[in-house]
Design a protein around this motif. Structure first.
Motif, PDB file in Angstrom:
ATOM      1  N   ARG A 204     -35.046  -2.188  12.120  1.00 55.43           N
ATOM      2  CA  ARG A 204     -33.763  -2.218  11.414  1.00 55.43           C
ATOM      3  C   ARG A 204     -33.952  -1.886   9.933  1.00 55.43           C
ATOM      4  O   ARG A 204     -33.120  -1.179   9.345  1.00 55.43           O
ATOM      5  CB  ARG A 204     -33.115  -3.595  11.595  1.00 55.43           C
ATOM      6  CG  ARG A 204     -32.701  -3.873  13.032  1.00 55.43           C
ATOM      7  CD  ARG A 204     -31.872  -5.141  13.142  1.00 55.43           C
ATOM      8  NE  ARG A 204     -32.655  -6.348  12.876  1.00 55.43           N
ATOM      9  CZ  ARG A 204     -33.334  -7.007  13.806  1.00 55.43           C
ATOM     10  NH1 ARG A 204     -33.363  -6.567  15.061  1.00 55.43           N
ATOM     11  NH2 ARG A 204     -34.001  -8.110  13.500  1.00 55.43           N
ATOM     12  N   THR A 205     -35.011  -2.367   9.343  1.00 54.57           N
ATOM     13  CA  THR A 205     -35.301  -2.047   7.930  1.00 54.57           C
ATOM     14  C   THR A 205     -35.596  -0.561   7.769  1.00 54.57           C
ATOM     15  O   THR A 205     -35.122   0.084   6.829  1.00 54.57           O
ATOM     16  CB  THR A 205     -36.497  -2.882   7.441  1.00 54.57           C
ATOM     17  OG1 THR A 205     -36.188  -4.268   7.580  1.00 54.57           O
ATOM     18  CG2 THR A 205     -36.807  -2.577   5.980  1.00 54.57           C
ATOM     19  N   PHE A 206     -36.369  -0.018   8.709  1.00 54.72           N
ATOM     20  CA  PHE A 206     -36.699   1.407   8.669  1.00 54.72           C
ATOM     21  C   PHE A 206     -35.439   2.263   8.770  1.00 54.72           C
ATOM     22  O   PHE A 206     -35.264   3.237   8.019  1.00 54.72           O
ATOM     23  CB  PHE A 206     -37.655   1.727   9.814  1.00 54.72           C
ATOM     24  CG  PHE A 206     -37.977   3.187   9.972  1.00 54.72           C
ATOM     25  CD1 PHE A 206     -38.838   3.824   9.098  1.00 54.72           C
ATOM     26  CD2 PHE A 206     -37.417   3.918  11.010  1.00 54.72           C
ATOM     27  CE1 PHE A 206     -39.136   5.177   9.255  1.00 54.72           C
ATOM     28  CE2 PHE A 206     -37.706   5.262  11.175  1.00 54.72           C
ATOM     29  CZ  PHE A 206     -38.575   5.892  10.293  1.00 54.72           C
TER      30      PHE A 206
ATOM     31  N   VAL B  58     -25.151  -4.539  10.882  1.00 54.06           N
ATOM     32  CA  VAL B  58     -24.832  -5.953  10.677  1.00 54.06           C
ATOM     33  C   VAL B  58     -25.753  -6.561   9.621  1.00 54.06           C
ATOM     34  O   VAL B  58     -25.322  -7.309   8.744  1.00 54.06           O
ATOM     35  CB  VAL B  58     -24.958  -6.736  12.009  1.00 54.06           C
ATOM     36  CG1 VAL B  58     -24.832  -8.240  11.761  1.00 54.06           C
ATOM     37  CG2 VAL B  58     -23.886  -6.279  12.998  1.00 54.06           C
ATOM     38  N   ALA B  59     -27.028  -6.189   9.667  1.00 53.80           N
ATOM     39  CA  ALA B  59     -28.021  -6.810   8.786  1.00 53.80           C
ATOM     40  C   ALA B  59     -28.057  -6.209   7.396  1.00 53.80           C
ATOM     41  O   ALA B  59     -28.519  -6.860   6.451  1.00 53.80           O
ATOM     42  CB  ALA B  59     -29.404  -6.708   9.428  1.00 53.80           C
ATOM     43  N   HIS B  60     -27.574  -4.976   7.227  1.00 57.94           N
ATOM     44  CA  HIS B  60     -27.684  -4.285   5.936  1.00 57.94           C
ATOM     45  C   HIS B  60     -26.327  -3.722   5.519  1.00 57.94           C
ATOM     46  O   HIS B  60     -25.554  -3.258   6.352  1.00 57.94           O
ATOM     47  CB  HIS B  60     -28.694  -3.140   6.039  1.00 57.94           C
ATOM     48  CG  HIS B  60     -30.079  -3.577   6.397  1.00 57.94           C
ATOM     49  ND1 HIS B  60     -31.013  -3.958   5.470  1.00 57.94           N
ATOM     50  CD2 HIS B  60     -30.688  -3.688   7.614  1.00 57.94           C
ATOM     51  CE1 HIS B  60     -32.141  -4.291   6.075  1.00 57.94           C
ATOM     52  NE2 HIS B  60     -31.969  -4.140   7.384  1.00 57.94           N
ATOM     53  N   ASP B  61     -26.074  -3.743   4.240  1.00 60.69           N
ATOM     54  CA  ASP B  61     -24.869  -3.134   3.682  1.00 60.69           C
ATOM     55  C   ASP B  61     -25.144  -1.647   3.487  1.00 60.69           C
ATOM     56  O   ASP B  61     -25.902  -1.255   2.591  1.00 60.69           O
ATOM     57  CB  ASP B  61     -24.509  -3.795   2.353  1.00 60.69           C
ATOM     58  CG  ASP B  61     -23.163  -3.299   1.815  1.00 60.69           C
ATOM     59  OD1 ASP B  61     -22.542  -2.441   2.477  1.00 60.69           O
ATOM     60  OD2 ASP B  61     -22.753  -3.758   0.737  1.00 60.69           O
TER      61      ASP B  61
ATOM     62  N   GLU C  93     -27.191  -3.388  15.047  1.00 58.71           N
ATOM     63  CA  GLU C  93     -27.759  -4.527  14.340  1.00 58.71           C
ATOM     64  C   GLU C  93     -28.190  -4.152  12.916  1.00 58.71           C
ATOM     65  O   GLU C  93     -28.181  -5.002  12.025  1.00 58.71           O
ATOM     66  CB  GLU C  93     -28.933  -5.098  15.131  1.00 58.71           C
ATOM     67  CG  GLU C  93     -28.512  -5.769  16.419  1.00 58.71           C
ATOM     68  CD  GLU C  93     -29.422  -6.914  16.805  1.00 58.71           C
ATOM     69  OE1 GLU C  93     -29.049  -8.069  16.520  1.00 58.71           O
ATOM     70  OE2 GLU C  93     -30.499  -6.635  17.366  1.00 58.71           O
ATOM     71  N   SER C  94     -28.552  -2.901  12.690  1.00 58.10           N
ATOM     72  CA  SER C  94     -28.878  -2.462  11.328  1.00 58.10           C
ATOM     73  C   SER C  94     -27.652  -2.524  10.436  1.00 58.10           C
ATOM     74  O   SER C  94     -27.740  -2.904   9.262  1.00 58.10           O
ATOM     75  CB  SER C  94     -29.456  -1.043  11.353  1.00 58.10           C
ATOM     76  OG  SER C  94     -30.693  -1.007  12.035  1.00 58.10           O
TER      77      SER C  94
ATOM     78  N   ILE D 184     -31.317   5.743   6.314  1.00 57.71           N
ATOM     79  CA  ILE D 184     -29.898   6.040   6.088  1.00 57.71           C
ATOM     80  C   ILE D 184     -29.617   6.160   4.595  1.00 57.71           C
ATOM     81  O   ILE D 184     -28.866   7.050   4.157  1.00 57.71           O
ATOM     82  CB  ILE D 184     -29.019   4.953   6.733  1.00 57.71           C
ATOM     83  CG1 ILE D 184     -29.084   5.059   8.265  1.00 57.71           C
ATOM     84  CG2 ILE D 184     -27.576   5.061   6.258  1.00 57.71           C
ATOM     85  CD1 ILE D 184     -28.508   3.868   8.987  1.00 57.71           C
ATOM     86  N   ARG D 185     -30.205   5.288   3.798  1.00 56.96           N
ATOM     87  CA  ARG D 185     -29.958   5.320   2.348  1.00 56.96           C
ATOM     88  C   ARG D 185     -30.502   6.589   1.699  1.00 56.96           C
ATOM     89  O   ARG D 185     -30.059   6.978   0.612  1.00 56.96           O
ATOM     90  CB  ARG D 185     -30.586   4.083   1.689  1.00 56.96           C
ATOM     91  CG  ARG D 185     -29.871   2.778   2.048  1.00 56.96           C
ATOM     92  CD  ARG D 185     -30.406   1.609   1.237  1.00 56.96           C
ATOM     93  NE  ARG D 185     -29.709   0.369   1.555  1.00 56.96           N
ATOM     94  CZ  ARG D 185     -30.245  -0.646   2.210  1.00 56.96           C
ATOM     95  NH1 ARG D 185     -31.520  -0.576   2.609  1.00 56.96           N
ATOM     96  NH2 ARG D 185     -29.543  -1.732   2.467  1.00 56.96           N
TER      97      ARG D 185
END
Length: 369
Positions: free
Chosen positions: A238-240, A269-272, A266-267, A245-246
């Motif tokens: 999810r962090t990757f 949900v977990a990240h803006d 879930e990515s 994406i950023r």
């Protein structure tokens, strides 16, 4: 797959995200290049389809001689009445199928070699050779054509990865093969065989699934091991994804198939990730895992976080046992789009990328964002 999206969205940049190395497993669906059928928008116009035919193809994918095995005991007439010349003509037509212009034009890339391999395999099969005179009595070229086509699909997809042959391509190929073998109409024999296949499919489904459970699980994407591994070590993925994406300038439409759809959801949900305008999940288990309260980042009954602003479209085939509708679980936050891959399970789970309706749904969703 890649060509399908480039055709559907010619002004959109397509970025891939290979996550297998990050998570520690190899993607079961294979790279995008291997998903490409060479014909992402098969026509399929005018094709009649039914549950009975789906049942027959489900059996043929498992056993290419299924129809022939059912049909031969019902054939009336003395097979010995077939002249050796007539029988050799039929064998010769089968051998020469890969060089027939009407068949050859339907075979992209190395697929002609796959058909040659398939023809050789069928003509080496003792049961097929023994049945050929009986089938010739009734000119049951439709059964021979579907047998050859199912073997060709198995040979072409021998690695057990992505579905490479769409239902429309499959139907077009077996009809061309049938025509080359003699253009015999389907006739009562084919009709009876399909009727028997459909009537037995309902009774055989549970025993067949139990008997072939290991094979079904191996072919069904995602593999159970992938899901469990993601549940245990999904945070790095999810962090990757969020970091990837950023890095992309401008608005982003995020698309994930199967387990990839779970990771995309879930990515978000977990990240803006404000640059993500659209989430498309295809053949997704998000609703199922949510109903079990088994999602790592989003608990059952909790509202989606405020930063989850992306429009969400969930593409699902009801015949895909690994895909689940989402609207009942996330009312007002997701739109289910139902498609029909015209494939039985487990092929249905990998056949989205050979289904024109999927590309149309994604294109519409992108254009409306």
């Amino acid at each position: 797959m890649g060509d399908g999206f480039r055709k559907a969205l010619p002004d959109t940049s397509l970025e891939t995200c290979s996550w297998g190395d990050v998570l520690g497993v190899a993607s079961t669906s294979g790279p995008a290049e291997e998903d490409d059928t060479g014909s992402p928008f098969p026509d399929g116009a005018g094709t009649d389809w039914s549950d009975a035919e789906r049942a027959v193809w489900a059996r043929l994918h498992d056993d290419p001689l299924f129809e022939i095995r059912l049909a031969v005991p019902t054939v009336s007439g003395d097979a010995s009445a077939i002249s050796p010349r007539t029988l050799e003509t039929l064998r010769s037509r089968i051998r020469n199928l890969p060089e027939e212009p009407t068949v050859e034009k339907l075979l992209p890339g190395e697929s002609a070699d796959h058909l040659r391999e398939s023809v050789a395999e069928v003509l080496r099969n003792r049961e097929f050779v023994a049945a050929l005179p009986f089938l010739a009595v009734r000119r049951s070229h439709d059964l021979v054509a579907r047998c050859l086509t199912s073997v060709h699909i198995r040979v072409r997809e021998k690695d057990g990865g992505a579905v490479l042959v769409s239902a429309a391509e499959r139907d077009e190929l077996w009809r061309a093969v049938e025509k080359c073998l003699g253009a015999a109409p389907l006739g009562g024999l084919g009709d009876r065989t399909r009727a028997v296949a459909w009537s037995t499919a309902q009774h055989m489904a549970r025993p067949v699934v139990r008997r072939h459970r290991e094979r079904l699980l191996a072919r069904a994407t995602p593999a159970l091991g992938d899901i469990l591994l993601y549940q245990a070590r999904g945070k790095p993925l999810r962090t990757f994804l969020a970091e990837r994406i950023r890095e992309i300038p401008g608005p982003v439409a995020l698309l994930g198939h199967s387990l990839g759809g779970v990771a995309c959801f879930e990515s978000l949900v977990a990240h803006d990730l404000p640059n993500v305008r659209l989430l498309v999940t295809v053949g997704s288990q998000v609703p199922y895992l949510y109903g079990l309260d088994a999602l790592t980042t989003h608990r059952l009954g909790a509202p989606l976080p405020e930063h989850f602003r992306a429009r969400w479209v969930n593409v699902v085939d009801r015949e895909d046992l690994l895909a689940f509708p989402a609207e009942d679980h996330f009312e007002g936050r997701v739109e289910d789009v139902e498609v029909d891959t015209r494939e039985p399970f487990p092929r249905a789970h990998g056949a989205y990328w050979t289904t024109p309706r999927v590309y149309e749904a994604v294109r519409t969703a992108v254009e409306e964002c």
